[in-house]
Design an enzyme around this catalytic site. Structure first.
Site, mmCIF file in Angstrom:
data_model
loop_
_atom_site.group_PDB
_atom_site.id
_atom_site.type_symbol
_atom_site.label_atom_id
_atom_site.label_comp_id
_atom_site.label_asym_id
_atom_site.label_seq_id
_atom_site.Cartn_x
_atom_site.Cartn_y
_atom_site.Cartn_z
ATOM 1 N NE ARG A 144 -3.596 -2.185 2.760
ATOM 2 C CZ ARG A 144 -3.373 -3.336 3.414
ATOM 3 N NH1 ARG A 144 -2.190 -3.532 4.007
ATOM 4 N NH2 ARG A 144 -4.306 -4.268 3.483
ATOM 5 C CE LYS A 169 -7.988 -1.304 5.209
ATOM 6 N NZ LYS A 169 -8.529 -1.344 3.833
ATOM 7 C CG HIS A 239 -4.503 0.145 -3.638
ATOM 8 N ND1 HIS A 239 -3.861 0.261 -2.428
ATOM 9 C CD2 HIS A 239 -5.366 -0.899 -3.500
ATOM 10 C CE1 HIS A 239 -4.323 -0.653 -1.595
ATOM 11 N NE2 HIS A 239 -5.225 -1.383 -2.216
ATOM 12 N NE ARG A 242 -3.031 -4.002 -1.110
ATOM 13 C CZ ARG A 242 -2.631 -4.816 -0.132
ATOM 14 N NH1 ARG A 242 -1.352 -5.045 0.047
ATOM 15 N NH2 ARG A 242 -3.505 -5.397 0.669
ATOM 16 C CG HIS A 265 -6.674 -8.882 1.429
ATOM 17 N ND1 HIS A 265 -6.862 -9.323 0.132
ATOM 18 C CD2 HIS A 265 -6.416 -7.550 1.333
ATOM 19 C CE1 HIS A 265 -6.711 -8.315 -0.702
ATOM 20 N NE2 HIS A 265 -6.442 -7.230 0.001
ATOM 21 C CE1 TYR A 274 -6.540 -7.255 -6.763
ATOM 22 C CE2 TYR A 274 -6.557 -8.527 -4.731
ATOM 23 C CZ TYR A 274 -6.423 -7.317 -5.387
ATOM 24 O OH TYR A 274 -6.183 -6.168 -4.667
#
Length: 301
Positions: A144, A169, A239, A242, A265, A274
């Site tokens: 990120r 995050k 992003h 990423r 995640h 994805y």
């Protein structure tokens, strides 16, 4: 805006302090607080009172005005106003229907993905080693923007070929592999630039960021300018690199659970998006019993 609201609106200063305290207790970032506080202050200044003193009809009229005023397809200002008010009600112990706040359905948009050729084009178009490394780290480690800005020298483990991403995050740590190509470039960069704490330091956009890490605006400028130079016309943001990292890993056959872990995640659902954009070889569906018979035949059973 926050200072003005504190001066002009009775009780706003104490409300702001409670909001900051509760956001911190819940483990949210300072940027989340600033974003919510800005929209709450705007609402307070519009009416000349605390948002919690409004009635639902006033809020509906205000949100309708914001919705009509918004020129962005995502109506981001409208949405973040609702999110800010929701969080305010939550921290004040009030239900969402206290202000009759609307529910906002999440937009289901697929991410923009760069091809491997476009990634190579960006790397080739970056004249400065610093910019090549910035792009290379964002892509090769799936970082990120905040994560690449916060890389410190002590987070780099060249012997084990790992990058330690600290308290990202969700207040989570993770390790991601470092490419041999990136390691060579990093060693050269460090020997020439002699950074002391942060890997990337200072820029001309924000004096406060000098010697404390690259600014978000600085990283965004690098990505946009190099995309333009490389002749890439897709809507590329930090992003996007990423997104491309995750997609290319899946295309290379990496297990989706491992991709989830590498991206940091919390849920597999975030990673599964994805699957809709990666290009996998179409394999003919077959019965697993056929595989059992084939295996036994090879082993002469």
């Amino acid at each position: 805006m926050l200072n003005r609201a504190c001066r002009e609106i009775t009780g706003f200063s104490s409300l702001l302090q409670r909001l900051e305290r509760n956001i911190s207790i819940l483990g949210r970032s300072q940027s989340t607080f600033k974003n919510y506080a800005r929209h709450i202050a705007s609402t307070a200044l519009h009416f000349g009172c605390l948002p919690t003193d409004l009635d639902p009809e006033q809020v509906k009229d205000y949100l309708y005005e914001l919705q009509q005023r918004s020129v962005m397809p995502s109506q981001s200002y409208f949405k973040h106003t609702v999110y800010g008010l929701r969080f305010l009600l939550r921290t004040e112990g009030l239900p969402y229907d206290y202000l009759a706040l609307p529910s906002i359905s999440k937009e289901k948009k697929l991410p923009v993905i760069l091809s491997r050729e476009e990634i190579w084009g960006m790397l080739q178009s970056a004249d400065l080693l610093k910019h090549r490394l910035l792009i290379g780290l964002l892509y090769s480690c799936g970082l990120r923007c905040m994560e690449v800005r916060r890389i410190e020298l002590k987070h780099l483990d060249f012997d084990r070929k790992l990058l330690h991403i600290v308290q990202s995050k969700g207040k989570k740590d993770r390790y991601v592999p470092l490419s041999d190509h990136i390691i060579r470039g990093l060693k050269t960069y460090i020997s020439v630039e002699h950074p002391t704490t942060y890997l990337f330091t200072g820029n001309s956009f924000n004096q406060k960021d000098l010697n404390t890490g690259y600014s978000q605006r600085g990283v965004q400028w690098v990505i946009k300018s190099i995309c333009k130079k490389a002749g890439i016309y897709k809507d590329v943001h930090t992003h996007t690199l990423r997104h491309s990292y995750a997609t290319h890993l899946l295309e290379d056959g990496v297990n989706i659970l491992l991709v989830q872990r590498l991206l940091g995640h919390s849920t597999i659902e975030s990673t599964m998006v994805y699957l809709h954009v990666c290009q996998l070889e179409n394999k003919k569906v077959h019965s697993p019993l056929d595989t059992v018979f084939e295996l036994c035949r090879r082993n002469g059973k």
